[in-house]
Design an enzyme around this catalytic site. Structure first.
Site, PDB file in Angstrom:
ATOM      1  N   ASP A  81      -2.523  44.324 -31.221  1.00  0.00           N
ATOM      2  CA  ASP A  81      -1.631  45.478 -31.106  1.00  0.00           C
ATOM      3  C   ASP A  81      -0.515  45.299 -30.082  1.00  0.00           C
ATOM      4  O   ASP A  81       0.029  46.271 -29.587  1.00  0.00           O
ATOM      5  CB  ASP A  81      -2.456  46.736 -30.786  1.00  0.00           C
ATOM      6  CG  ASP A  81      -3.270  46.574 -29.524  1.00  0.00           C
ATOM      7  OD1 ASP A  81      -3.224  45.482 -28.931  1.00  0.00           O
ATOM      8  OD2 ASP A  81      -3.962  47.526 -29.125  1.00  0.00           O
ATOM      9  N   GLU A  82      -0.166  44.072 -29.773  1.00  0.00           N
ATOM     10  CA  GLU A  82       0.872  43.841 -28.774  1.00  0.00           C
ATOM     11  C   GLU A  82       1.701  42.633 -29.139  1.00  0.00           C
ATOM     12  O   GLU A  82       1.163  41.632 -29.620  1.00  0.00           O
ATOM     13  CB  GLU A  82       0.217  43.473 -27.431  1.00  0.00           C
ATOM     14  CG  GLU A  82       0.031  44.605 -26.468  1.00  0.00           C
ATOM     15  CD  GLU A  82      -0.626  44.070 -25.217  1.00  0.00           C
ATOM     16  OE1 GLU A  82       0.089  43.778 -24.251  1.00  0.00           O
ATOM     17  OE2 GLU A  82      -1.855  43.907 -25.230  1.00  0.00           O
TER      18      GLU A  82
END
Lengths: 367, 390
Positions: free
Chosen positions: B103-104
Site C-alpha cells: 500500500d505504499e
C-alpha cells in the site's frame, strides 16, 4: 640459525608462501613462514592447513637452525631491501636482517618457535608417478576456468581428475558449461579413484611449474601431492560426488560451424560491449557461411558483427552467455575452431581444428 | 529540482473491504482473525482506530476495546489485485514507480510539470483518478527527497496532500515530534529522553560528532541528516529488492514439531505460488519466529542459485528452524519468505545437469495453473490434507 642469501632468491619463495597463507593474524602460527637452514640448503614452508608448500633453495649456512616469522612483514622487509646478499641471524628470539655489506639497515623480526608449526602432509616415494610438466599444465589450462564458484555446489568447486586407460581425464563444470581433456601417457599411471582437486593447488602448480621435465604426482584418499624441481606442494581434496559428466558429452551433432578462433574472439569482445552485464546474453545467428553476433537492443544502443564461417546444417539462432564462449577460446591456441550443436536449447560443443584431446561444452540461454 | 511523491493508501485492507461491502462503511472494521481465535490485527479502519485498535495488536485485545467491530479474515488476493490496479495507474504518470509495500509507493515526478502541471495539480489528479477507479482514498506527500515525502504523506492523513517546499524543510520538520521521525525507534527515543531532548530543533543543535558519540557512527549520522531534512537513505531499496512472505500466528503457542513442520510446508507453498504468480525469483530465504514472550527473531540464508521450488524453500526454511529453534520454547508466530527478489523474466541460463528440484518446480507450476483456473484447494500436498469431518 644464521645464513646468507641473495635477496631475489628468497623473495621469490616468500612471495609464494605469502600467497598460500590465508591468515593475516599476527597471533596465529598459520600466518608465519617456517625457515630451516642446514647442509647448504634453506627450506621454506607455508600452509593454510589445506594447501602445503615447501621449497628448498641453496644458501650459505653459517649456523644451522629452524624458526618461524610473520610472513607478511618478512615479505615487506625483503621487498624493501636493495638487491644484494642479505644476512639472516636468529638472536634471542629475533631474526636480525640486514644487507651483508651494510650495517646501516637493520631489521629485527620477532621469531616464534617452530614447535607448533603444523607438519606438512607427506606420502611415501613409491606412491608417485611421473607426467611431463607440459602436459599437466595444459590439462589445468583447459579446465580450471570452468570450475564453479557456487559454494552451495561444493562438489563442483574443483577440477575432477580420474584415470582412463593409461591416461588422465580432467573435467571442470559449473553446471552450465563443462571443459574436458583426456591425455594418455607413456609412463605408467598409478591406479586411483576419481578425485576433486581444489583450484588453489592447480593455480599454484600452473604458476610454479617451469614447463620442462617432469612432475611427480601422488594421490591418496584425502590428498594430492605434486613434487617437481626442489618444490613440494600438497592439497586436501574436495569430498563429494562429482556429477556424471559422461551424460552430457554429446555424440554426433548435426549442425557444424568452422570459424577463425581469433576473429570470433575479437568480435565477441566488441559485441559484448553492448551486452547487458547481468545476464551476459549474446545472440549468434548462423546461416550459410555467415555468423552474425549481436547484442540485445537496449536504451544505449546495439552492436552487431558479421563473420564468415563454414557451416553445415540448418539456419538457427543461439543465445549464449558470451563469457562461456570467450573463455574456452582464450585457452585454445589453434587458428580455427569447430562449434557443433543440435538445437537452440541443447548443449553446444567447441573443438579445436584439427580435433585434439580436449573440448568444451556450453549450455545456451533462453532465446 | 527533484520532485518525489510518497503515496500511501489509507487504511488499505479495511478500505477495500468497505468498498466491496457497502454495509461496512462508517463502521469499525478489524482485519486479521476472528475473535476467539489467536492472531493479530493486520489492519483496521479509521473508525476502529478511534477505539484504540492498532495494527499488530492481539485480536483478543482488539475485541475488548471494540466488541462491536466487524472482524474479518485477511483476503490477501483481493488486496493484491486492487494494489496492482493502483500501481498500474501510477505508471501512467511516471515510469519511476517504486512500490515499497502493498500500500505504499514512491513516484519520481521530476520533470513532469509540462505534462501534468505543478506537483500539487498532478497529485490532485492522481488522487481523483484513484478515487474514481477504485473508490479508495490515498494520501500524497511531496518533497525533494524520499525521506521528507514519506513524512509529508503522513502529515495530513487520511485523504491528505502536503508539499514540503524547497527551503522550508527544517520548518516542516519543526512541526513534527521526535517520535515522528522515521527510523527513530523506542530505544533511540528513550536515550533522547534521558538526555532531555524532546524536540527536533533541540536535536538539531547537536553536532554530528556528538550525535555519533551518543548513537554510534551510523545512528548519529542518520539523526544528523534526518533533522535537517536530508535523506538519510532508508528507502533506497531498488524496486527488485523487496520480499514475498507469509506468516501465521498459531491458535495456541506450540512446540509440537509436526504442527510446526506442517505449517511451514503450507507457508512455503504459499510463498512459492505467489512468486510464480507475480513472476519473481530470489536467492535469500528467511524464517521468522516469535516466541510466547513476544521476542521475535529472523534468520536468513542466501543461496547461490534462485530458489527453485517450494520443496527447496521448505528444506531451507526447515534448516533455519533446526538451527535456531531449541525445540523447548513455544512458538507463537511462524513466518517464512524469500527476499532480494528480481523479475523472473530476466534471461535464464539452461543447466547441463537436471536439478532434483527442477522436476518438482514443473509440478508446482502445473498445480498453480490448476489452482488458478479452479480456485480453492483442489490440488494440495497429501500431507496438508485435513481429515474430513463426518
Amino acid at each position: 640459525m644464521k645464513f646468507l642469501c641473495e635477496k631475489n632468491n628468497l623473495l621469490k619463495e616468500i612471495t609464494i608462501a605469502y600467497d598460500i597463507i590465508a591468515s593475516r593474524n599476527v597471533l596465529s602460527i598459520l600466518s608465519n613462514v617456517l625457515l630451516e637452514a642446514g647442509d647448504g640448503i634453506l627450506t621454506v614452508r607455508a600452509t593454510d592447513l589445506k594447501v602445503g608448500f615447501e621449497s628448498r633453495i641453496p644458501v650459505e649456512v653459517i649456523e644451522p637452525g629452524k624458526t618461524t616469522v610473520f610472513c607478511d612483514k618478512m615479505l615487506g622487509i625483503l621487498r624493501s631491501l636493495p638487491e644484494e646478499e642479505i644476512e639472516f641471524a636468529e638472536v634471542e628470539n629475533n631474526l636480525l636482517i640486514h644487507p651483508k655489506n651494510s650495517m646501516r639497515i637493520d631489521f629485527k623480526l620477532r621469531c616464534v618457535s617452530p614447535d607448533n608449526f603444523p607438519e606438512l602432509k607427506e606420502t611415501p616415494e613409491e606412491n608417485f608417478f611421473k607426467l611431463p610438466q607440459i602436459d599437466f599444465i595444459e590439462m589445468i589450462n583447459q579446465t580450471i576456468f570452468a570450475v564453479s564458484e557456487d559454494e552451495s555446489r561444493y562438489f563442483m568447486n574443483g577440477v575432477y581428475m580420474e584415470k582412463k586407460d593409461n591416461g588422465l581425464v580432467m573435467v571442470a563444470t559449473d553446471g552450465r558449461r563443462l571443459s574436458y581433456i583426456n591425455k594418455s601417457f607413456e609412463s605408467k599411471i598409478k591406479e586411483f579413484k576419481g578425485i576433486i582437486i581444489p583450484p588453489k593447488i592447480l593455480n599454484l602448480a600452473k604458476r610454479l611449474l617451469p614447463g620442462e621435465g617432469e612432475v611427480s604426482v601422488a594421490i591418496t584418499e584425502k590428498s594430492l601431492f605434486l613434487n617437481f624441481n626442489s618444490i613440494k606442494i600438497s592439497s586436501n581434496l574436495i569430498d563429494g560426488q562429482f556429477p556424471n559428466y559422461n551424460k552430457v558429452i554429446q555424440g554426433e551433432q548435426p549442425n557444424r560451424i568452422v570459424i577463425s578462433r581469433t576473429e570470433l574472439m575479437e568480435a565477441l569482445r566488441r559485441v559484448s560491449l553492448f551486452v547487458e552485464q547481468k545476464a551476459k546474453r549474446i545472440y549468434m545467428t548462423i546461416s550459410e557461411n555467415t555468423v552474425v553476433l549481436n547484442s540485445e537492443e537496449s536504451e544505449i544502443g546495439t552492436a552487431r558483427e558479421e563473420l564468415s564461417c563454414n557451416f553445415e546444417g540448418t539456419e538457427t539462432t543461439l543465445a549464449l552467455n558470451y563469457l562461456y564462449l570467450e573463455e574456452p577460446l582464450k585457452v585454445m591456441e589453434e587458428d580455427e575452431v569447430t562449434i557443433t550443436f543440435s538445437a537452440p536449447d541443447k548443449a553446444v560443443t567447441i573443438y579445436p581444428v584439427p580435433e585434439k584431446d580436449f573440448f568444451h561444452i556450453v549450455m545456451p540461454m533462453q532465446l | 529540482m527533484t520532485v518525489i511523491f510518497h503515496v500511501d493508501l489509507d487504511a488499505f485492507y479495511a478500505s477495500v473491504e468497505q468498498v466491496d461491502h457497502p454495509e461496512y462503511r462508517g463502521k469499525p472494521v478489524i482485519i486479521g482473525a476472528l475473535p476467539g481465535t489467536r492472531g493479530v490485527v493486520s489492519a483496521c479502519s479509521y473508525e476502529a482506530r478511534k477505539f484504540g485498535v492498532r495494527s499488530a495488536m492481539p485480536i483478543s485485545q482488539a475485541y475488548r476495546k471494540c466488541p462491536s467491530a466487524i472482524f474479518l479474515r485477511v483476503r490477501m488476493q483481493r488486496y493484491q489485485e486492487v494494489s496492482c490496479k493502483i500501481m498500474e495507474l501510477f505508471e501512467k504518470y511516471t515510469p519511476e514507480v517504486y512500490q515499497i509495500s502493498i500500500d505504499e509507493a514512491f513516484l519520481d515526478m521530476t520533470g513532469t510539470e509540462r505534462l501534468f502541471g505543478s506537483p500539487l495539480d498532478a497529485a490532485r489528479r492522481i488522487k481523483e483518478e484513484v478515487k474514481e477507479k477504485t473508490g479508495l482514498t490515498i494520501s500524497i506527500g511531496i518533497a525533494g527527497n524520499r525521506y521528507l515525502a514519506k513524512l509529508a504523506s503522513d502529515y495530513k492523513k487520511p485523504d491528505g496532500l502536503y508539499m514540503v517546499k524547497e527551503g522550508e524543510e527544517e520548518a516542516f520538520l519543526d512541526n513534527l515530534q521526535v517520535k515522528d521521525l522515521w527510523g527513530v525507534g523506542k530505544k533511540t527515543l528513550e536515550r533522547l529522553e534521558d538526555l532531555n531532548i524532546r524536540s527536533i530543533p533541540q536535536l538539531r543543535q547537536f553536532s554530528e560528532a556528538l550525535l555519533k558519540s551518543i548513537f554510534g557512527k551510523a545512528g548519529g549520522a542518520y539523526l544528523y541528516r534526518a533533522v535537517r531534512g536530508i535523506d538519510p537513505g532508508i528507502f533506497r531499496q531498488e524496486p527488485g529488492s523487496h520480499s514475498i512472505s507469509h506468516e501465521i500466528t498459531f491458535e495456541a503457542d506450540t512446540r509440537d514439531r509436526e504442527v510446526i513442520k506442517k505449517c511451514l510446508l503450507e507457508l512455503t507453498h504459499q510463498v512459492m505460488f505467489r512468486m510464480i504468480k507475480d513472476c519473481y525469483r530470489g536467492k535469500t530465504v528467511f524464517l521468522k519466529l516469535r516466541y510466547s514472550d513476544f521476542t521475535t527473531i529472523t534468520v536468513q540464508t542466501t543461496l547461490r542459485h534462485f530458489v527453485n521450488s517450494a520443496e527447496e524453500l521448505y528444506s531451507m526454511a526447515m534448516q533455519l528452524l533446526e538451527k535456531r529453534w531449541d525445540r523447548i520454547r513455544p512458538i507463537r508466530l511462524l513466518g517464512t519468505g524469500v527476499s532480494s527478489l528480481e523479475r523472473a523474466d530476466t534471461p535464464r541460463q539452461h543447466e547441463l545437469f537436471e536439478d532434483e528440484y527442477d522436476k518438482k518446480k514443473k509440478v508446482e507450476e502445473a498445480v498453480y495453473n490448476i489452482r488458478r483456473k479452479m480456485p480453492g484447494n483442489i490440488v494440495i500436498k497429501a500431507s496438508l490434507l485435513k481429515k474430513r469431518e463426518d
